[in-house]
Scaffold this motif. Structure first.
Motif, PDB file in Angstrom:
ATOM      1  N   GLY A  93       0.814  -1.210   0.000  1.00  0.00           N
ATOM      2  CA  GLY A  93       0.000   0.000   0.000  1.00  0.00           C
ATOM      3  C   GLY A  93       0.842   1.253   0.000  1.00  0.00           C
ATOM      4  O   GLY A  93       0.462   2.272  -0.564  1.00  0.00           O
ATOM      5  N   GLU A  94       2.038   1.174   0.634  1.00  0.00           N
ATOM      6  CA  GLU A  94       2.849   2.398   0.742  1.00  0.00           C
ATOM      7  C   GLU A  94       3.367   2.881  -0.611  1.00  0.00           C
ATOM      8  O   GLU A  94       3.739   4.038  -0.752  1.00  0.00           O
ATOM      9  CB  GLU A  94       3.991   2.237   1.750  1.00  0.00           C
ATOM     10  N   ARG A 134      -2.355   2.257  -7.496  1.00  0.00           N
ATOM     11  CA  ARG A 134      -3.279   3.356  -7.785  1.00  0.00           C
ATOM     12  C   ARG A 134      -2.638   4.496  -8.572  1.00  0.00           C
ATOM     13  O   ARG A 134      -3.328   5.300  -9.171  1.00  0.00           O
ATOM     14  CB  ARG A 134      -3.846   3.919  -6.468  1.00  0.00           C
ATOM     15  N   SER A 138       8.841   5.130   3.021  1.00  0.00           N
ATOM     16  CA  SER A 138       7.666   4.848   3.838  1.00  0.00           C
ATOM     17  C   SER A 138       6.381   5.078   3.065  1.00  0.00           C
ATOM     18  O   SER A 138       5.395   4.402   3.297  1.00  0.00           O
ATOM     19  CB  SER A 138       7.670   5.709   5.089  1.00  0.00           C
ATOM     20  N   GLN A 185       3.355   9.814  -2.174  1.00  0.00           N
ATOM     21  CA  GLN A 185       2.101  10.570  -2.177  1.00  0.00           C
ATOM     22  C   GLN A 185       2.060  11.509  -3.365  1.00  0.00           C
ATOM     23  O   GLN A 185       3.022  12.225  -3.627  1.00  0.00           O
ATOM     24  CB  GLN A 185       1.984  11.375  -0.881  1.00  0.00           C
ATOM     25  N   PRO A 186       0.945  11.525  -4.084  1.00  0.00           N
ATOM     26  CA  PRO A 186       0.832  12.457  -5.197  1.00  0.00           C
ATOM     27  C   PRO A 186       0.714  13.886  -4.678  1.00  0.00           C
ATOM     28  O   PRO A 186       0.060  14.125  -3.666  1.00  0.00           O
ATOM     29  CB  PRO A 186      -0.456  12.023  -5.914  1.00  0.00           C
ATOM     30  N   ARG A 187       1.409  14.817  -5.332  1.00  0.00           N
ATOM     31  CA  ARG A 187       1.246  16.232  -4.965  1.00  0.00           C
ATOM     32  C   ARG A 187       1.426  17.062  -6.228  1.00  0.00           C
ATOM     33  O   ARG A 187       2.465  16.951  -6.883  1.00  0.00           O
ATOM     34  CB  ARG A 187       2.270  16.645  -3.912  1.00  0.00           C
ATOM     35  N   LYS A 244       8.672   9.733   0.352  1.00  0.00           N
ATOM     36  CA  LYS A 244       9.199   9.983   1.695  1.00  0.00           C
ATOM     37  C   LYS A 244       9.905   8.744   2.193  1.00  0.00           C
ATOM     38  O   LYS A 244       9.399   7.630   2.034  1.00  0.00           O
ATOM     39  CB  LYS A 244       8.059  10.301   2.659  1.00  0.00           C
ATOM     40  N   GLU A 246      12.728  13.554   1.749  1.00  0.00           N
ATOM     41  CA  GLU A 246      11.588  13.639   0.843  1.00  0.00           C
ATOM     42  C   GLU A 246      12.112  14.049  -0.509  1.00  0.00           C
ATOM     43  O   GLU A 246      12.908  14.979  -0.606  1.00  0.00           O
ATOM     44  CB  GLU A 246      10.617  14.721   1.303  1.00  0.00           C
TER      45      GLU A 246
END
Ligand code: FAD
Ligand code: SF4
Ligand code: SF4
Lengths: 299, 652
Positions: free
Chosen positions: B341-342, B347, B460, B463-465, B472, B483
């Motif tokens: 999942g990390e 996705r 860890s 994340q989309p940004r 990260k 990061e």
């Protein structure tokens, strides 16, 4: 809907800083047929200070509560607070080891079976009632409200202790909020850390970590953050002005407990849900729920 | 009988926790034991000479050696007593190392147990009879299962040595993973330029029969005489007629078929030739995507095909192949990273696998060799590579190192810089494992000449940004969180056993480990053999391996087959079942239970009787426990021999 009885462990914050969580939790459970019996004379679980200094201390504090709950006629122990939950579950697991179990019993001076199921209120509510079923009770759909769900870092982790939802991409709050009519935005920080109790000693960490959660929520166009943890909620809500000052931002982002929004959708009044206890005034946001057109006008 | 007993010290391996002298002393009192001694290393040259001398001096006609497991040295000692003129089956081994000295520390208890085991062996030996092997013909054809680089090497080596080879490949083309690679470490030479000619050799070699789109259905028989059924899957194209012109692909209206060759970067047509250098270069219709086969209309390809090769009615066929040896070279598959999942659990469109990245790097790949983000087709500038995805991680039951990902990640950072000079690569690693010739130098080059930034630590979360990704992680050398903003994230997914490896192993009657990799005969001394005679291993089906090692194993397996086939006949193992005619009532129960079909029903003076085909019998003993009359007995393990062993251990 059937009624099931649970031993209820509110946690210390539920008596003070997050009293609105406690009150709205009780209201939600009542309307969904989950009956809560307070654990009489419960004591603090020791929180982080206890388990960070001594596992035996932490376990003994928890075990006393377990023992009292075991004398009640209940299906399990439930608590709204993820931090309490983690302590309760960890202790119950550790007590499967006989040597540890015996030590703890000798400290609390009473038998502890440590065999009751322990769950969060969130898990209990969703197991009791599918989100689709909850949807049928909604009298005031949260239409027009864009939210980001924020689970915090310990609601689902460590996965082998918490055994609930996905540890990296949980979806229980998403499903609940969608059922209540809100628009749930895909939120990358669902399980990030808010800085937790380091707000006391290293406020810079909290302003950075919680600041980023607020930044992303705002950038995504969210009207509010939905939280499930008193500590997270406090950092994001009560410290929001500190964060704004530190980061030169101007966020005005209400941070609701999911139980408050659920209560609202199920027709409970704002005053009963203690909306006035929130630090960031949610009035503008709540007005969106009533007339989505209002959003257009404010632009 | 005059029995000799030899109790081995195995240096201190046995003598450290067993009083070997006392064991020999006790053995002297057992019935028919004429001589007993302890010996330093029974298997060594002087050790064996000592056994031969004792046989001559004391007129021994049976020998017990108490030492290690028979897997290790039974064959050695049988040969020893054979040299002294004894029948090699007048021999027993007592395993006092693996079964005694290595597993217990109590010297007294160990010594007593060793004495018991020696006594059991003596009692069995007293009832042994001389056994003689017969000889049978070898079928000097070899089957290679799996046409990756390891299987190709094995097939070509065997064929060049004059053997007839049958190569069975599951996909529509040979080449395996190597055919998908762009360039290869540590020389960064083009993969298809070195593999392509080998693939052509396979197609053109007069000694090689290639069955593509085929899988092994069943394996019967034994070393020298295997009987293999091969299922050739329907391709819906007559391969005799198909010229590989590719016109069908141009007009096929169904363009959403899975593109497995390109690792699902994009889709392909229902009728398809996976890549220009495919061998065999023949079209195959994907029945799930073909409009004709799913909805009953279309047929565009059939109208277009200049040789009328399309056959919508085609079905699977099964062909039978007789071979004397089999080489398994079924390779590996890639770990499914969506378990993590990390890393987004699948996705995020711009988080790709290393093999997808290879396809994007390849000039004949789905992006024409342009590195682009799958989400928006833009060229990435900051690229993060994450190593050990599905390797060295207990939480996903993959504790082993996949061996080649450190190296191919370094290669991919180098190629990235070549493709996009103003790009920056970052690599998250646990340790860099590059123990090969020119390998460590290669990873250094990636860092020093190509400027890849290596960060020691795990990621860890991704994340989309703002249309990019924040990766990260921890920098464990600096002791701080890091990061990195990335346009593209490449996951160095680890190797796992090839899909269906366990089922194939069971057909071949070879063993496999807990992860599905095939077990070699001995981890050090028999790297390409298995415990089933005549079945060999090559390449990453035995464990993750890079190309040089896979090729080396392919050649090694081929040379083992050549050695096996250098004889015209093989000696059969005489430890097979045999029927006592006067006891057999002809019930045929044994014939129906024998898993190898080794029992025939015959007639003797008008009565039905069972009869064992010695070359087919594997000596498993299932028949012996089935026979209600006790008429069928396994030579060398008769009821009487086994009961004698039990009685020696439990006299009361
Ligand atoms: C991204 C990436 C990059 C790499 N880059 C390099 C590199 O630069 N240099 C290098 O040395 N190594 C590299 N490797 C490793 C390389 O891929 C392997 O070493 C090599 O492919 C192993 O060859 P193989 O023949 O053992 O297996 P495979 O290539 O897996 O071939 C196995 C073949 O058997 C077939 N098969 C499987 N099961 C069956 C069955 N039941 N019946 C019939 N056929 C079957 C398969 O279809 C396949 O054709 C890389 C690996 C990856 C993942
Ligand atoms: S019949 Fe099938 S394979 Fe042929 S063109 Fe139509 S869809 Fe493609
Ligand atoms: S080769 Fe390197 S990246 Fe691959 S599993 Fe081993 S250590 Fe990890």
């Amino acid at each position: 809907m059937s009624v099931t009885q649970y031993a209820y462990y509110p946690g210390c914050s539920g008596m003070g800083s997050s009293i609105e969580y406690d009150i709205s939790t009780r209201a939600l459970c009542k309307s969904l047929g989950v009956e809560l019996l307070d654990i009489p004379d419960w004591n603090c679980c020791g929180s982080t200070p206890a388990h960070a200094s001594d596992h035996l201390l932490s376990a003994s504090l928890v075990a006393r509560n377990l023992a009292i709950a075991e004398s009640m006629d209940v299906a399990g122990i439930i608590t709204p607070c993820p931090s309490c939950l983690k302590n309760l579950k960890t202790t119950s697991l550790r007590m499967q080891r006989k040597a540890f179990h015996d030590k703890v019993e000798s400290i609390v001076e009473r038998p502890v079976r440590a065999d009751l199921p322990i769950k969060s209120v969130l898990q209990t509510v969703l197991e009791h009632c599918e989100p689709e079923a909850i949807a049928s009770h909604v009298s005031r759909p949260l239409k027009g409200l864009k939210v980001v769900p924020y689970y915090g870092c310990i609601m689902n982790r460590p996965p082998d202790v918490m055994t609930f939802d996905d540890p990296e991409n949980p979806t229980s709050l998403d499903r609940l909020m969608t059922a209540l009519g809100a628009e749930v935005l895909p939120f990358p920080h669902k399980v990030d850390c808010c800085g937790a109790s380091l707000g006391l000693v290293r406020r810079d960490l909290v302003t950075t970590l919680s600041g980023r959660i607020l930044d992303t929520a705002a950038a995504l166009g969210a009207h509010a953050i939905v939280a499930a943890c008193p500590m997270c909620q406090m950092n994001l809500d009560m410290r929001q002005s500190q964060i704004n000052r530190a980061n030169h931002t101007r966020h005005h982002m209400p941070v609701f407990y999911y139980t408050q929004l659920a209560g609202l959708a199920l027709g409970q009044s704002e005053s009963c849900l203690c909306m006035d206890k929130l630090c960031v005034n949610p009035a503008d946001t709540l007005r969106l729920v009533d007339c989505p057109a209002a959003e257009e006008r404010t632009r | 009988m005059n029995i000799g007993v030899f109790v081995c010290h195995c240096g201190s391996n046995i003598a450290g926790t067993v009083d070997t002298e006392q064991v020999a002393q006790a053995a002297r009192s057992f019935p028919e034991v004429a001589f007993a001694t302890d010996t330093m290393y029974a298997c060594s040259e002087p050790g064996q000479a000592g056994i031969i001398d004792a046989i001559r001096e004391y007129g021994l006609d049976g020998v017990v050696v108490a030492s290690c497991t028979p897997r290790m040295h039974e064959a050695t000692f049988r040969k020893t007593i054979g040299r002294a003129g004894l029948n090699t089956y007048l021999f027993e081994m007592a395993n006092i190392r693996e079964h005694v000295s290595w597993i217990g520390k109590d010297k007294e208890a160990n010594t007593n147990k060793a004495i018991d085991l020696v006594q059991i062996a003596v009692e069995k030996l007293r009832r042994n009879t001389a056994l003689f092997s017969s000889e049978f013909e070898i079928n000097k054809r070899v089957m290679v299962i799996g046409g990756g680089v390891a299987g190709i090497q094995a097939a070509l080596d065997c064929a060049d040595g004059g053997l007839e080879v049958v190569l069975v490949e599951r996909e529509s083309t040979i080449g395996g993973k190597m055919a998908k690679l762009d360039k290869t470490f540590p020389t960064v030479d083009c993969s298809s330029c070195i593999l392509g000619p080998r693939m052509v050799d396979i197609a053109q070699h007069p000694n090689i029969t290639l069955h593509a789109m085929a899988e092994v259905e069943s394996v019967d028989g034994f070393v020298g005489n295997f009987d293999v059924k091969v299922r050739k899957k329907a391709t819906y194209v007559d391969w005799e007629a198909c010229t590989g012109c590719g016109q069908c692909m141009e007009k096929c209206p169904s363009r959403k078929a899975e593109d497995r060759f390109n690792e699902h970067v994009g889709t392909t047509t229902a009728i398809n030739i996976p890549f220009p250098q495919a061998i065999p270069k023949k079209a195959v219709i994907d029945p799930g995507a073909c409009i004709m086969l799913t909805k009953g209309k279309c047929g565009a390809c059939a109208k277009l095909c200049p040789t009328q090769a399309i056959r919508f009615e085609q079905e699977d066929t099964v062909v039978q192949e007789q071979v004397g040896a089999i080489i398994a070279a079924t390779g590996y598959d890639l770990f499914d990273f969506t378990l993590y999942g990390e890393y987004g659990g699948g996705r995020y469109p711009d988080v790709v696998t290393s093999m997808q990245y290879e396809r994007m790097l390849s000039a004949s790949g789905p992006t024409g060799g342009h590195l682009v983000r799958p989400s928006d087709g833009k060229e990435p500038k900051d690229i993060v590579f994450i190593q050990c995805v599905g390797s060295r991680d207990h939480s996903v039951n993959r504790p082993y190192c996949s061996g080649f990902c450190c190296m191919y990640t370094a290669k991919q950072t180098i190629l990235t810089k070549d493709h996009i000079p103003d790009s920056q690569s970052y690599v998250f690693y646990m340790d860099i494992r590059s123990p090969g010739k020119l390998y460590d130098e290669f990873t250094r080059r990636a860092m020093e000449e190509y400027g890849a930034k290596y960060i020691r630590g795990r990621v860890s979360t991704i994340q989309p940004r703002n249309g990019r990704y924040v990766v990260k992680g921890a920098d464990t050398l600096m002791g701080s969180p890091v990061e990195i903003e990335a346009d593209l994230v490449v996951l160095a997914v680890g190797a796992e056993a090839s899909r269906g490896a366990g089922a194939l192993a069971e057909k071949l009657r070879i063993s496999y480990d807990g992860y599905g990799f095939f077990m070699e005969g001995h981890p050090k001394l028999k790297p390409v053999e298995t415990n089933t005679a005549g079945v060999y291993l090559a390449g990453s089906c035995q464990g993750p391996k890079d190309i040089p090692s896979s090729v080396a194993q392919g050649s090694a397996a081929a040379s083992k087959v050549q050695a096996l086939f250098s004889r015209d006949k093989l000696a059969s193992d005489p430890q097979v079942s045999s029927v006592a005619l006067q006891r057999c009532v002809g019930c045929a129960k044994c014939a129906s239970t024998c898993p190898f079909g080794a029992i025939e029903m015959t007639e003797f003076r008008g009565m039905p009787k069972a009869s064992v085909v010695e070359t087919v019998c594997q000596g498993c003993g299932v028949c012996a426990v089935t026979c209600p009359q006790g008429a069928i007995q396994l030579q060398h393990f008769t009821d009487n021999q086994i009961l004698a062993e039990v009685n020696a251990l439990c006299p009361y």
